[in-house]
Write an enzyme that holds these catalytic residues in place. Structure first.
Site, PDB file in Angstrom:
ATOM      1  N   ASP A   1       0.786  -1.252   0.073  1.00 44.49           N
ATOM      2  CA  ASP A   1      -0.128  -0.049  -0.069  1.00 44.49           C
ATOM      3  C   ASP A   1       0.745   1.360  -0.025  1.00 44.49           C
ATOM      4  O   ASP A   1       0.446   2.170   0.686  1.00 44.49           O
ATOM      5  CB  ASP A   1      -1.034  -0.098   1.261  1.00 44.49           C
ATOM      6  CG  ASP A   1      -2.183  -0.976   1.128  1.00 44.49           C
ATOM      7  OD1 ASP A   1      -1.882  -1.919   0.316  1.00 44.49           O
ATOM      8  OD2 ASP A   1      -2.888  -1.000   1.886  1.00 44.49           O
TER       9      ASP A   1
ATOM     10  N   LYS B   1      -7.097  -4.801  -3.326  1.00 44.82           N
ATOM     11  CA  LYS B   1      -7.932  -5.421  -2.183  1.00 44.82           C
ATOM     12  C   LYS B   1      -9.055  -4.179  -1.473  1.00 44.82           C
ATOM     13  O   LYS B   1      -8.658  -3.012  -1.849  1.00 44.82           O
ATOM     14  CB  LYS B   1      -6.920  -5.823  -1.166  1.00 44.82           C
ATOM     15  CG  LYS B   1      -6.008  -4.841  -0.288  1.00 44.82           C
ATOM     16  CD  LYS B   1      -4.956  -5.234   0.726  1.00 44.82           C
ATOM     17  CE  LYS B   1      -4.182  -4.359   1.054  1.00 44.82           C
ATOM     18  NZ  LYS B   1      -4.558  -3.195   1.974  1.00 44.82           N
TER      19      LYS B   1
ATOM     20  N   CYS C   1      -1.693  -2.465   7.722  1.00 43.55           N
ATOM     21  CA  CYS C   1      -1.772  -3.522   6.561  1.00 43.55           C
ATOM     22  C   CYS C   1      -0.447  -4.237   6.488  1.00 43.55           C
ATOM     23  O   CYS C   1      -0.613  -5.520   6.336  1.00 43.55           O
ATOM     24  CB  CYS C   1      -1.984  -2.877   5.245  1.00 43.55           C
ATOM     25  SG  CYS C   1      -3.664  -2.302   5.160  1.00 43.55           S
TER      26      CYS C   1
HETATM   27  C1  VGL Z   1      -4.420   0.822   6.120  1.00 42.19           C
HETATM   28  C2  VGL Z   1      -5.590   1.990   7.665  1.00 42.19           C
HETATM   29  C3  VGL Z   1      -6.782   1.725   6.696  1.00 42.19           C
HETATM   30  C4  VGL Z   1      -2.981   0.572   5.564  1.00 42.19           C
HETATM   31  C5  VGL Z   1      -5.556   0.798   5.328  1.00 42.19           C
HETATM   32  O1  VGL Z   1      -2.890   0.368   4.491  1.00 42.19           O
HETATM   33  O2  VGL Z   1      -2.206   0.125   6.518  1.00 42.19           O
HETATM   34  N1  VGL Z   1      -4.585   1.639   7.240  1.00 42.19           N
HETATM   35  N2  VGL Z   1      -6.685   1.413   5.545  1.00 42.19           N
END
Ligand code: VGL
Length: 197
Positions: free
Chosen positions: A9, A110, A152
């Protein structure tokens, strides 16, 4: 047997200036690019990765993604509910510009319509699950960097460990939502038998 690097991410919304900015996100993007670029230069030495697999949070624009997005007028709690982020096709959902996308072999998406912290919840754009992809590529070992250490990255590393992969998390190539939960996440991963460098 093969070894993969997971980039978790590294997207604009999770970096400085984004809607859910993590301090150090842009640095993680450039450090991962440098780290993987140096490895690639070694041309097949035993320390190289066979595959680089990158995930993106890829949420729906027109619903709350299973409560993952705080409703308008309600403050997110930054644990279970979050500001709108990483909407599919938006600039916030794109990889950060300091991430060298030419290094990526496979892209995983995702979180379409639901919360999905772990890369194991994702699929390629063609619909192959990560689990199927890893089996097809004969991968038994993974190293991980990216965002966020405490969400994540944590969920992805724990899933990889549970699924029997040898797992190393490169903490210096990660950025977290908050310091305290990132330190706790590293302790949780270490306790689970994951190498946290
Ligand atoms: C994430 C918070 C909300 C991440 C994703 O990528 O860690 N954190 N959605």
């Amino acid at each position: 047997m093969a070894k993969a690097f997971f980039i978790i991410d590294v997207q604009n919304d999770f970096c400085e200036g984004g809607s859910l900015a993590c301090v150090g996100g842009a640095k993680a993007a450039s450090d991962i690019s440098k780290f993987l670029g140096m490895r690639a230069d070694k041309n097949g030495s035993d320390s190289s990765f066979d595959y680089v697999i990158a995930s993106r949070d890829w949420h729906d624009a027109h619903n709350d993604n299973g409560g993952h997005f705080a409703h308008a007028g309600v403050d997110p709690d930054f644990v279970n509910s979050w500001p709108v982020h990483c909407v599919a096709g938006s600039s916030g959902g794109e990889y950060h510009k300091k991430l060298d996308v030419s290094l990526i072999d496979f892209h995983i998406q995702k979180g379409q319509g639901k919360p999905a912290y772990s890369i194991f919840e994702g699929t390629t754009p063609e619909g192959e699950t990560l689990t199927e992809l890893l089996a097809r590529l004969d991968i038994n070992e993974v190293e991980i960097g990216g965002i966020a250490t405490d969400y994540c990255v944590l969920a992805s590393a724990l899933d990889a460990n549970r699924a029997g992969f040898k797992v190393t998390v490169r903490a210096e190539l990660c950025a977290g939502v908050a310091d305290e939960s990132s330190v706790a996440a590293c302790a949780t991963m270490t306790k689970a038998g994951i190498t946290v460098s």
